[in-house]
Design a protein around this motif. Structure first.
Motif, PDB file in Angstrom:
ATOM      1  N   LEU A  83       0.811  -1.230   0.000  1.00 37.71           N
ATOM      2  CA  LEU A  83       0.000   0.000   0.000  1.00 37.71           C
ATOM      3  C   LEU A  83       0.839   1.272   0.000  1.00 37.71           C
ATOM      4  CD1 LEU A  83      -2.721  -1.032   2.654  1.00 37.71           C
ATOM      5  CD2 LEU A  83      -2.742  -1.405   0.183  1.00 37.71           C
ATOM      6  N   THR A  84       2.086   1.165   0.434  1.00 37.45           N
ATOM      7  CA  THR A  84       2.920   2.363   0.600  1.00 37.45           C
ATOM      8  C   THR A  84       4.336   2.089   0.076  1.00 37.45           C
ATOM      9  OG1 THR A  84       3.736   1.613   2.746  1.00 37.45           O
ATOM     10  CG2 THR A  84       1.715   2.938   2.764  1.00 37.45           C
ATOM     11  N   PRO A  85       5.108   3.149  -0.165  1.00 34.53           N
ATOM     12  CA  PRO A  85       6.506   2.933  -0.556  1.00 34.53           C
ATOM     13  C   PRO A  85       7.258   2.094   0.488  1.00 34.53           C
ATOM     14  CG  PRO A  85       5.886   5.189  -1.025  1.00 34.53           C
ATOM     15  CD  PRO A  85       4.721   4.571  -0.281  1.00 34.53           C
ATOM     16  N   LYS A  86       6.898   2.253   1.756  1.00 36.06           N
ATOM     17  CA  LYS A  86       7.559   1.466   2.807  1.00 36.06           C
ATOM     18  C   LYS A  86       7.277  -0.036   2.643  1.00 36.06           C
ATOM     19  CE  LYS A  86       8.357   2.152   7.710  1.00 36.06           C
ATOM     20  NZ  LYS A  86       9.715   2.618   7.703  1.00 36.06           N
ATOM     21  N   ASP A  87       6.038  -0.366   2.277  1.00 41.28           N
ATOM     22  CA  ASP A  87       5.696  -1.777   2.016  1.00 41.28           C
ATOM     23  C   ASP A  87       6.533  -2.321   0.853  1.00 41.28           C
ATOM     24  OD1 ASP A  87       3.723  -1.766   3.970  1.00 41.28           O
ATOM     25  OD2 ASP A  87       2.079  -1.423   2.550  1.00 41.28           O
ATOM     26  N   LEU A  88       6.741  -1.468  -0.130  1.00 43.63           N
ATOM     27  CA  LEU A  88       7.519  -1.885  -1.302  1.00 43.63           C
ATOM     28  C   LEU A  88       8.965  -2.181  -0.884  1.00 43.63           C
ATOM     29  CD1 LEU A  88       6.890  -2.097  -4.367  1.00 43.63           C
ATOM     30  CD2 LEU A  88       7.905   0.164  -4.605  1.00 43.63           C
ATOM     31  N   GLU A  89       9.509  -1.303  -0.051  1.00 41.56           N
ATOM     32  CA  GLU A  89      10.875  -1.526   0.465  1.00 41.56           C
ATOM     33  C   GLU A  89      10.939  -2.825   1.250  1.00 41.56           C
ATOM     34  OE1 GLU A  89      12.247   1.725   2.917  1.00 41.56           O
ATOM     35  OE2 GLU A  89      11.832   3.122   1.266  1.00 41.56           O
TER      36      GLU A  89
END
Ligand code: 3PG
Length: 221
Positions: A83-89
């Protein structure tokens, strides 16, 4: 797109094409217990499904995905519900081969366009598809597929967006998977019907292998 971003997009597309060639049925998996992760993945692989989506929907999800990546090398692990760039990381740090989201924010698309990991953003409308295409994402998740218009919606989107490729999920099962895959712009279908929470809770691995086999047969027979 700048040249650097275009090169990254081309590299992601190449990786994604080779991953999707393993499909075309992707089980959408929600794990509540880490100890279920590897046995579940082995059950799916035994049934012929290697390309997996592990959703980030439970506290156990990240450790469960890590366990599959470590213990079941035949499985190809993607992280869903990003859902967020942090999840992608997080997905990248876990060693996932690709990531998916149910929808997309401009921040998430920007972060994904700078990443080497293949990413399949979620779309449900023409405008959302245009935002994904503008950032170089030609393969998108169509979610929630049945509720957002079903097969007629994807047929309609094929007109203005011939370059778009879709992975529909949401309401897909063994009865309609083949119909979706018959569309020329559909490259894979996903869904939770193969590994339902009740079967995972019961550790019904043989049952899950049988459902995976049935899913494979339903789209090939
Ligand atoms: C998804 O995240 O893709 C959906 O939750 C799967 O939808 P389904 O449960 O209707 O298969």
């Amino acid at each position: 797109m700048t040249q650097d971003l275009s090169a990254l997009a081309a590299s992601r597309d190449r990786k994604l094409a080779s991953l999707l060639a393993v499909g075309p049925v992707v089980p959408v998996i929600t794990l509540e217990r880490v100890e279920d992760a590897a046995p579940l993945a082995r059950a799916l692989v035994a049934g012929g499904l290697r390309l997996l989506e592990i959703t980030l929907r439970t506290p156990a999800a990240a450790d469960a995905a890590a366990a599959i990546i470590r213990e079941v090398p035949e499985a190809i692990v993607g992280i869903g519900t990003v859902l967020t760039p942090k999840d992608l990381e997080r997905a990248q740090a876990l060693g996932a081969r690709y990531a998916l989201s149910p929808g997309a924010t401009p921040e998430l698309l920007d972060a994904a366009s700078r990443s080497e990991m293949p990413f399949i953003p979620g779309i449900a409308t023409a405008s959302e598809l245009m935002a994904a295409l503008a950032r170089g994402f030609q393969t998108v998740k169509f979610f929630p597929a049945v509720a957002a218009g079903g097969i007629p919606a994807l047929k309609a989107l094929a007109g203005p967006f011939p370059q778009a490729r879709f992975c529909p999920t949401g309401g897909i099962d063994e009865k309609n998977a083949k119909d979706w895959l018959a569309l020329p712009n559909v490259v894979a279908v996903g869904g939770s019907w193969v590994c339902q929470t009740s079967d995972i809770r019961a550790q019904a691995w043989d049952e899950i292998t049988a459902k995976a086999q049935k899913a494979v047969t339903s789209v090939t027979a």
